[in-house]
Design a protein around this motif. Structure first.
Motif, mmCIF file in Angstrom:
data_model
loop_
_atom_site.group_PDB
_atom_site.id
_atom_site.type_symbol
_atom_site.label_atom_id
_atom_site.label_comp_id
_atom_site.label_asym_id
_atom_site.label_seq_id
_atom_site.Cartn_x
_atom_site.Cartn_y
_atom_site.Cartn_z
ATOM 1 N N UNK B 267 41.284 45.356 36.996
ATOM 2 C CA UNK B 267 42.188 44.339 36.475
ATOM 3 C C UNK B 267 41.543 42.980 36.662
ATOM 4 N N UNK B 268 41.425 42.253 35.560
ATOM 5 C CA UNK B 268 40.749 40.966 35.616
ATOM 6 C C UNK B 268 41.690 39.896 36.145
ATOM 7 N N UNK B 269 41.110 38.931 36.824
ATOM 8 C CA UNK B 269 41.903 37.818 37.323
ATOM 9 C C UNK B 269 41.611 36.582 36.491
ATOM 10 N N UNK B 270 42.601 35.724 36.363
ATOM 11 C CA UNK B 270 42.365 34.471 35.649
ATOM 12 C C UNK B 270 41.658 33.467 36.549
ATOM 13 N N UNK B 271 41.341 33.871 37.744
ATOM 14 C CA UNK B 271 40.581 33.001 38.629
ATOM 15 C C UNK B 271 39.086 33.326 38.495
ATOM 16 N N UNK B 272 38.320 32.426 37.856
ATOM 17 C CA UNK B 272 36.907 32.743 37.602
ATOM 18 C C UNK B 272 36.092 32.911 38.876
ATOM 19 N N UNK B 273 36.534 32.298 39.949
ATOM 20 C CA UNK B 273 35.764 32.474 41.194
ATOM 21 C C UNK B 273 35.862 33.912 41.667
ATOM 22 N N UNK B 274 37.067 34.491 41.542
ATOM 23 C CA UNK B 274 37.230 35.900 41.909
ATOM 24 C C UNK B 274 36.359 36.771 41.004
ATOM 25 N N UNK B 275 36.369 36.441 39.704
ATOM 26 C CA UNK B 275 35.589 37.239 38.758
ATOM 27 C C UNK B 275 34.086 37.154 39.027
ATOM 28 N N UNK B 276 33.618 35.983 39.458
ATOM 29 C CA UNK B 276 32.177 35.825 39.588
ATOM 30 C C UNK B 276 31.651 36.224 40.949
ATOM 31 N N UNK B 278 33.452 38.057 43.757
ATOM 32 C CA UNK B 278 33.722 39.307 44.450
ATOM 33 C C UNK B 278 34.122 40.371 43.428
ATOM 34 N N UNK B 279 33.217 40.795 42.660
ATOM 35 C CA UNK B 279 33.603 41.776 41.657
ATOM 36 C C UNK B 279 32.732 43.004 41.843
ATOM 37 N N UNK B 280 33.377 44.132 42.104
ATOM 38 C CA UNK B 280 32.605 45.361 42.213
ATOM 39 C C UNK B 280 32.255 45.811 40.797
#
Lengths: 328, 347
Positions: B267-276, B278-280
């Motif tokens: 599930x994608x987050x609208x927070x780009x920091x999370x996406x960039x 800590x993304x497995x």
């Protein structure tokens, strides 16, 4: 400074319908650099897809476009069909939401891919087949050799979308227009396809116009974002700027109405009302009727897209300043 | 079967045991039809006033489930017990009496509304079928009241479906579903077709109605973030099998089944920091065809921790002390001592 890959200036698109003129795109200006991913975010009817249909000359006969869209130095608005045909499918390629309707159901993957390669790149049969195989490998379709001779219905949704991407990159495009490329896919597959697009951008320098309603998709892939509401760009900035500290109340409302696993449950707060349908008289800010910050000036005066606070540009008389934005 | 949920013993809520749905798919004349086992041995409970979210991707069987509850789909096995009565065994007559209790909100609001009826008549329609005792005036009163409940102003009463936006049409769909004061509301992808800004309105409305009316809610969706917002408990389906059940917070804080983990991290987050940051990496592979599902655990073809046993044997659903139930050979090894489910066969 080098000219951007695509430079859109004052683009306006109207449709003449039996119930009056619909303004789909209203004075839109933006640019996309080489190798850049620009997210174009909006809800249905916002005009986000029509911007690119207008640029590519793919509007139905009742659509009229004005303004300019310079791509690789040429203005595409008003360009004749033969010139557009030299560009579309080659330097300018598309990936759509639903691969099942874009692929021919009765023809094998090989026949659809090789037709394109023979037509656009002048390859002979053998070379086209070898290139088709290379392309399927390129988009990470496992067991590509066997899949070449399959029909679209024999592939999963994710595989079909990979085939579409293989087709769209077959003529080395500089710009890929990806319109809701993962919306029809299951979540576990969506991420794979987004990562594939990211890889193509990184390895081949393909710029991507990523049209989507999903802030998560934008957050994953885009460098910059423009937010579209009722045919206008209401906000523009880097992905971090727009998603972490939105300055336009619509952007903020959109983010707050998206359930997000990484935000507390209580954070969901809907935008009241409904988006306009394009037939309304255009006066002032189109978002004003739904906006809690709106004042009289908003109903009367159209807010130009300018940088009022920092580098981020917003079309709003009363933009939200940093501290009032969404907490990250 | 053992039932750990709070509804045990009560005759109040919904109790589903071994729910199985099989479709026969014709392969043409003279050939044996394929069998598609859309749901296999799914157990679930919903207590009065509770909401259960059902998540799954394509082929998970989630839509077959909604249809089965309304008897739009016959079962190949199992039972659906509503307030003490098995609705799969009921006569048509008895089911019709029960039908006002169980109502459904569909995905595509416009497709589910008769285009030639006005909003007020659309909402009154269930009353005409099930509440013949009401006079015209009373009916009108209930309709206007219901419109208020779902946030439709009275001037919408005379409109036709094509004059409504998607969100307004879905409000009409919800009004039709609640006008009979149901006890169980089934929502099958009820907000999936709506725009983001409108989706949040409808979600908020559903949650508010659930609380006000004390509804039980079965909320089926492919969207985990949406399910999290409306559900007390959540079940995760994969290729017709229930792979994990857990109270909401436990599911998100401590998902145990590798598929649930994969789903949550997709599930994608609208927070780009999370996406960039800590993304497995995404889980590989595709969902297999439900016509020809993998042997053993259906997830083993994509599972990062699969072992030999997973290819051979479908894991049992085991109860964890915190209320979760997990069907995974490997994850359940963390469960010591062997749980009470081993008693299952004796009951």
């Amino acid at each position: 400074m080098k000219e951007p890959l695509l430079c859109v200036d004052n683009l306006t698109t109207r449709f003449t319908t039996s119930s009056g003129t619909v303004l789909a795109v209203d004075r839109v200006s933006f640019s996309i650099s080489r190798g850049e991913v620009l997210g174009i975010v909006g809800e249905s009817g916002s005009g986000k897809s029509q911007i690119f249909m207008s640029i590519a000359g793919l509007l139905p006969p009742n659509g009229q476009v004005s303004g300019e869209a310079r791509f690789l130095g040429r203005n595409l608005i008003g360009a004749d069909e033969s010139e557009l045909n030299r560009i579309r499918g080659r330097a300018l390629a598309f990936v759509f939401q639903d691969p099942m309707t874009a692929l021919h159901p009765f023809r094998t993957i090989a026949s659809q891919l090789t037709e394109m390669l023979r037509l656009h790149r002048g390859l002979d049969h053998g070379a086209a087949r070898a290139e088709a195989l290379r392309l399927l490998d390129r988009v990470h379709i496992p067991d590509a050799k066997r899949r070449l001779d399959m029909y679209p219905h024999e592939l999963s949704g994710g595989m079909r979308q990979r085939v579409m991407i293989a087709m769209s990159i077959s003529c080395n495009p500089r710009l890929l227009i990806a319109d809701e490329p993962t919306t029809a896919l299951d979540v576990t597959v969506q991420l794979q396809v987004l990562d594939l697009l990211d890889e193509l951008r990184r390895d081949e320098g393909i710029a991507i116009a990523l049209i989507t309603h999903d802030m998560g998709v934008v957050s994953r892939l885009s460098d910059r974002v423009i937010v579209i509401y009722a045919g206008n760009i209401v906000e523009e900035g880097t992905t971090e700027e727009v998603l972490l500290s939105p300055t336009h109340p619509y952007t903020q409302g959109l983010l707050a109405s998206m359930p997000d696993l990484y935000r507390p449950l209580s954070a969901l707060s809907p935008i009241p009302g409904y988006p306009p349908d394009g037939r309304q008289a255009r006066k002032g800010c189109m978002f004003a009727p739904r906006c809690s910050r709106a004042q009289n000036v908003c109903r009367d005066v159209f807010p130009e897209l300018t940088a009022r606070t920092g580098r981020q540009r917003q079309a709003c008389h009363f933009p939200i300043s940093g501290s009032q934005g969404l907490a990250s | 079967m053992i039932n750990m949920s709070p509804s045990e013993g009560s005759e109040e809520g919904l109790r589903v045991r071994n729910l199985s749905v099989t479709y026969r798919i014709s392969r043409g004349p003279f050939r044996r039809p394929d069998e598609l086992r859309a749901l296999r041995d799914v157990d679930l409970d919903i207590a009065p006033g509770r909401s259960l979210g059902v998540v799954g991707e394509s082929g998970s069987g989630k839509s077959s489930m909604a249809r089965a509850f309304l008897r739009l789909q016959s079962l190949s096995g199992g039972k659906i017990v509503w307030r003490g009565h098995d609705i799969t065994q009921m006569t048509e007559e008895a089911f019709r009496h029960m039908r006002p209790d169980i109502q459904m909100v569909f995905q595509d609001p416009l497709a589910s509304l008769n285009p030639r009826m006005q909003v007020a008549d659309l909402i009154a329609e269930p009353l005409l079928t099930h509440r013949r005792d009401l006079g015209k005036v009373e009916r009108r009163k209930i309709v206007i009241e219901t419109m208020g409940r779902v946030g439709l102003r009275p001037e919408f009463a005379e409109r036709y479906p094509h004059q409504l936006s998607g969100g307004q049409a879905q409000r009409v769909g919800i009004a039709r579903a609640i006008v009979l004061s149901p006890k169980l509301l089934i929502c099958d992808e009820a907000v999936s077709a709506l725009d983001v800004s409108v989706q949040a309105q409808v979600l908020t409305l559903l949650k508010q109605l659930q609380e006000e009316m004390g509804l039980s809610l079965l909320f089926i969706s492919h969207d985990l973030a949406v399910v999290r917002y409306v559900s007390d408990d959540i079940i995760v389906l994969y290729l017709g099998r229930l792979v994990e059940y857990a109270p909401r917070d436990i599911l998100f804080e401590n998902p145990r089944h590798p598929y649930t983990r994969a789903l949550i991290s997709s599930v994608l987050s609208s927070n780009p920091r999370i996406e960039r940051e800590h993304r497995s990496p995404p889980i590989g592979g595709d969902i297999p065809s439900p016509i020809n599902p993998p042997s053993g655990c259906p997830f083993h073809t994509r599972c990062p921790i699969a072992e030999a046993i997973c290819r051979e044997k479908m894991p049992e659903l085991r109860h964890w002390p915190d209320g979760a139930r997990v069907a995974c050979h490997v994850a359940n090894r963390g469960l010591v001592p062997p749980s009470e489910t081993t008693l299952k066969g004796m009951q």
